[in-house]
Design an enzyme around this catalytic site. Structure first.
Site, short mmCIF file in Angstrom:
data_model
loop_
_atom_site.label_atom_id
_atom_site.label_comp_id
_atom_site.label_asym_id
_atom_site.label_seq_id
_atom_site.Cartn_x
_atom_site.Cartn_y
_atom_site.Cartn_z
N ASP A 30 0.86 -1.18 0.00
CA ASP A 30 0.00 0.00 0.00
C ASP A 30 0.89 1.23 0.00
O ASP A 30 1.95 1.21 0.62
CB ASP A 30 -0.90 -0.01 1.26
CG ASP A 30 -2.10 0.90 1.12
OD1 ASP A 30 -1.91 2.11 0.91
OD2 ASP A 30 -3.23 0.39 1.20
N GLU A 151 -15.44 -8.24 -6.28
CA GLU A 151 -15.60 -8.69 -4.89
C GLU A 151 -17.03 -8.36 -4.45
O GLU A 151 -17.53 -7.29 -4.73
CB GLU A 151 -14.57 -7.92 -4.03
CG GLU A 151 -14.62 -8.25 -2.58
CD GLU A 151 -14.60 -9.75 -2.36
OE1 GLU A 151 -13.60 -10.39 -2.72
OE2 GLU A 151 -15.59 -10.28 -1.83
N ALA A 252 -37.43 -1.67 4.34
CA ALA A 252 -37.63 -0.24 4.16
C ALA A 252 -36.96 0.49 5.32
O ALA A 252 -36.80 -0.07 6.41
CB ALA A 252 -39.11 0.07 4.11
N GLY A 257 -26.87 3.61 2.14
CA GLY A 257 -25.69 4.49 2.15
C GLY A 257 -24.45 3.63 2.01
O GLY A 257 -24.52 2.53 1.46
N CYS A 260 -20.31 1.98 -1.12
CA CYS A 260 -20.47 1.21 -2.38
C CYS A 260 -21.73 1.57 -3.15
O CYS A 260 -21.65 2.00 -4.30
CB CYS A 260 -20.46 -0.27 -2.07
SG CYS A 260 -18.96 -0.77 -1.24
N LYS A 320 -24.41 1.32 8.50
CA LYS A 320 -25.15 0.10 8.82
C LYS A 320 -24.50 -0.51 10.07
O LYS A 320 -23.42 -0.05 10.48
CB LYS A 320 -25.15 -0.88 7.65
CG LYS A 320 -23.78 -1.43 7.31
CD LYS A 320 -23.93 -2.58 6.34
CE LYS A 320 -22.64 -3.33 6.17
NZ LYS A 320 -22.77 -4.47 5.29
C1 UGA Z 1 -22.55 -3.77 -0.63
C2 UGA Z 1 -22.99 -5.11 -1.23
O1 UGA Z 1 -24.00 -5.71 -0.42
C3 UGA Z 1 -21.81 -6.06 -1.35
O2 UGA Z 1 -22.22 -7.27 -1.98
C4 UGA Z 1 -20.71 -5.38 -2.17
O3 UGA Z 1 -19.56 -6.20 -2.30
C5 UGA Z 1 -20.33 -4.08 -1.52
O4 UGA Z 1 -21.49 -3.23 -1.42
C6 UGA Z 1 -19.26 -3.44 -2.37
O5 UGA Z 1 -19.56 -3.07 -3.52
O6 UGA Z 1 -18.11 -3.37 -1.96
P1 UGA Z 1 -22.03 -2.88 1.85
O7 UGA Z 1 -21.92 -1.52 1.22
O8 UGA Z 1 -20.98 -3.32 2.80
O9 UGA Z 1 -22.11 -4.01 0.71
O10 UGA Z 1 -23.40 -2.90 2.65
P2 UGA Z 1 -24.85 -3.56 2.51
O11 UGA Z 1 -25.02 -4.56 3.58
O12 UGA Z 1 -25.12 -3.99 1.14
O13 UGA Z 1 -25.77 -2.31 2.88
C7 UGA Z 1 -25.80 -1.15 2.03
C8 UGA Z 1 -26.83 -0.16 2.53
O14 UGA Z 1 -28.15 -0.62 2.24
C9 UGA Z 1 -26.81 0.10 4.03
O15 UGA Z 1 -26.94 1.50 4.23
C10 UGA Z 1 -28.02 -0.63 4.55
O16 UGA Z 1 -28.54 -0.07 5.71
C11 UGA Z 1 -28.97 -0.49 3.38
N1 UGA Z 1 -30.03 -1.53 3.32
C12 UGA Z 1 -29.69 -2.82 3.10
C13 UGA Z 1 -31.36 -1.16 3.44
O17 UGA Z 1 -31.70 0.04 3.64
N2 UGA Z 1 -32.32 -2.13 3.34
C14 UGA Z 1 -32.02 -3.43 3.11
O18 UGA Z 1 -32.96 -4.25 3.02
C15 UGA Z 1 -30.67 -3.78 3.00
#
Ligand code: UGA
Length: 431
Positions: A30, A151, A252, A257, A260, A320
């Site tokens: 890095d 990923e 919902a 956020g 990603c 989250k």
């Molecule tokens: C997300 C994807 O789920 C991964 O598969 C991916 O690899 C990653 O982005 C990436 O591109 O690196 P992540 O950003 O860690 O992962 O978080 P998530 O668990 O997907 O949650 C994303 C957002 O959606 C959070 O703010 C969460 O609160 C929100 N969310 C999730 C909802 O509002 N409702 C849901 O039903 C699920």
């Protein structure tokens, strides 16, 4: 196998640690020397359950090393993973400067056949560019292959997601690269999807955009439920049991956020437009996502009438649960808006106070617990669905609050029970 990883962010560090766990020899490099020095001392740069144990175990076993240059990474690994950031630009496009710079370094250092695998989230056609750059800047005429292996890990469950993924995707354009990557993944149980490079690149943007679309669908549905008196959780449960739909990502709330989804949805929209397709469906996913937080803020205003001068308890700051990551956190955006309306905010988060402090500074009072945040507040706002909040002693919370008002942006509590306890309770898409 000898594996190199360039970039030790969430994707890079976890990729390196999990390949070491699977028995490979891994070198992680890095440009951030401070981060590397910390990793050499086994200090983790971010909060991720199980990561430290994994890094300690594999470092002690000699399978995981940190430090060196991009040239060292090329010399070391038969496979070289590019895991550098692709941050958003003002127009939505991903900024590919880091990927380009690393590609030039790789070109300059190539001495023998290497498989250069892009793991960063990138727009379709990046592989072609990387190949062009390496061909152009290579000092020697050495054979190499470019591949794409997106990923899919989620923060907070990254180790499990990476060690036991639903699928492994790699896009290749030679049988030689496919053989090397199949060997690298031979002890993963997941189905392997082998595609061309462009399709692999698209699988990532298409997956994240689709998941964002599910969340926006649930949030739009919540609006209809609020207007009609239906319950969005009952509706999504009934929908989700249909295997074609699936129950996941239909919660919902205040919208998605993180580092990603917002970035990737915009980048997918931008690359589609550049290629000549106006992906209106994706554009609408973004609008609905912003609407979700606006509707929540409207509820806060409806309940408080005048926000100015009120004290509000913010429960949750990270984007989250199970992470300290506050990048693009809707919770933080909501706190900022409430501050701009003149509210005083008492905030608590089980892990994210140090990271939130970098963004919010001294504008809020940071508290030691949810009860502490609620002390004397005119309302408590649930902004992140930490389990700790779902398990709160509600009678104790009520005693701490000046007014028994709970605005739940994550549907953590049972509305009937909350009202029975004497709370004024509002959640998302539920009567
Ligand atoms: C997300 C994807 O789920 C991964 O598969 C991916 O690899 C990653 O982005 C990436 O591109 O690196 P992540 O950003 O860690 O992962 O978080 P998530 O668990 O997907 O949650 C994303 C957002 O959606 C959070 O703010 C969460 O609160 C929100 N969310 C999730 C909802 O509002 N409702 C849901 O039903 C699920």
């Amino acid at each position: 196998m000898k594996v190199s990883v360039i970039g030790t962010g969430h994707v890079g560090l976890i990729t390196g640690a999990t390949f070491a766990e699977r028995g490979n020899d891994v070198l992680c490099v890095d440009v951030d020397r401070k981060r590397i020095r910390a990793l050499q001392k086994l200090a983790m740069p971010f909060h991720e359950p199980g990561l430290r144990e994994l890094v300690v175990r594999n470092s002690k076993a000699g399978r995981l090393r940190f430090g060196g240059t991009n040239a060292d990474a090329v010399a070391f690994g038969q496979v070289v993973f590019i895991c550098v950031p692709t941050p958003p630009q003002a127009d939505g496009h991903a900024d590919m400067t880091f990927v380009e710079n690393v590609s030039r370094d790789i070109a300059a250092a190539l001495q023998d056949y290497r498989v250069i695998v892009d793991k960063s989230t990138v727009p379709v056609l990046t592989g072609e560019r990387v190949k062009m750059v390496i061909t152009r800047y290579a000092r020697k005429n050495v054979a190499f292959d470019v591949a794409s292996s997106p990923e899919f890990l989620r923060e907070g469950s990254a180790i499990e997601d990476t060690l036991n993924p639903d699928r492994v995707v790699f896009g290749v354009e030679s049988a030689r690269a496919e053989k090397v990557l199949r060997e690298l993944y031979h002890n993963f149980k997941a189905p392997i999807v082998v595609t061309d490079i462009k399709s692999a690149e698209l699988i990532k943007h298409a997956s994240n955009s689709f998941l964002s679309m599910k969340i926006s669908y649930a949030n739009a549905l919540a609006a209809v439920c609020e207007l009609s008196g239906a319950d969005v959780q009952q509706v999504t449960r009934g929908m989700g049991l249909d295997r074609r739909i699936g129950a996941a990502f239909l919660s919902a709330g205040i919208g998605y956020g993180g580092s990603c989804f917002p970035k990737d949805v915009s980048a997918f929209e931008a690359i589609s437009r550049e290629l000549g397709y106006d992906f209106r469906l994706i554009s609408e996913v973004k609008s609905v996502n912003v609407e979700a937080r606006e509707r929540f803020l409207k509820k806060v205003q409806e309940e408080l009438w005048i926000v100015k001068g009120k004290t509000l308890a913010a429960l949750g700051l990270s984007f989250k649960p199970n992470t300290d990551d506050c990048r693009e956190s809707v919770a933080i955006e909501i706190v900022k808006r409430l501050l701009s309306m003149g509210a005083r905010v008492r905030a608590y988060d089980p892990a994210a106070i140090p990271t939130a402090r970098e963004i919010l500074g001294k504008s809020v009072t940071y508290c030691r617990s949810a009860y502490d945040a609620a002390r004397g507040a005119d309302a408590a706002l649930v902004l992140t669905e930490w389990k700790e909040f779902a398990d709160l002693d509600l009678a104790k919370l009520k005693r701490a609050l000046a007014q028994p008002v709970v605005l739940d942006g994550r549907n953590l509590f049972d509305p009937a029970k909350m009202r029975e306890m004497g709370f004024i309770y509002r959640s998302v898409g539920r009567p």
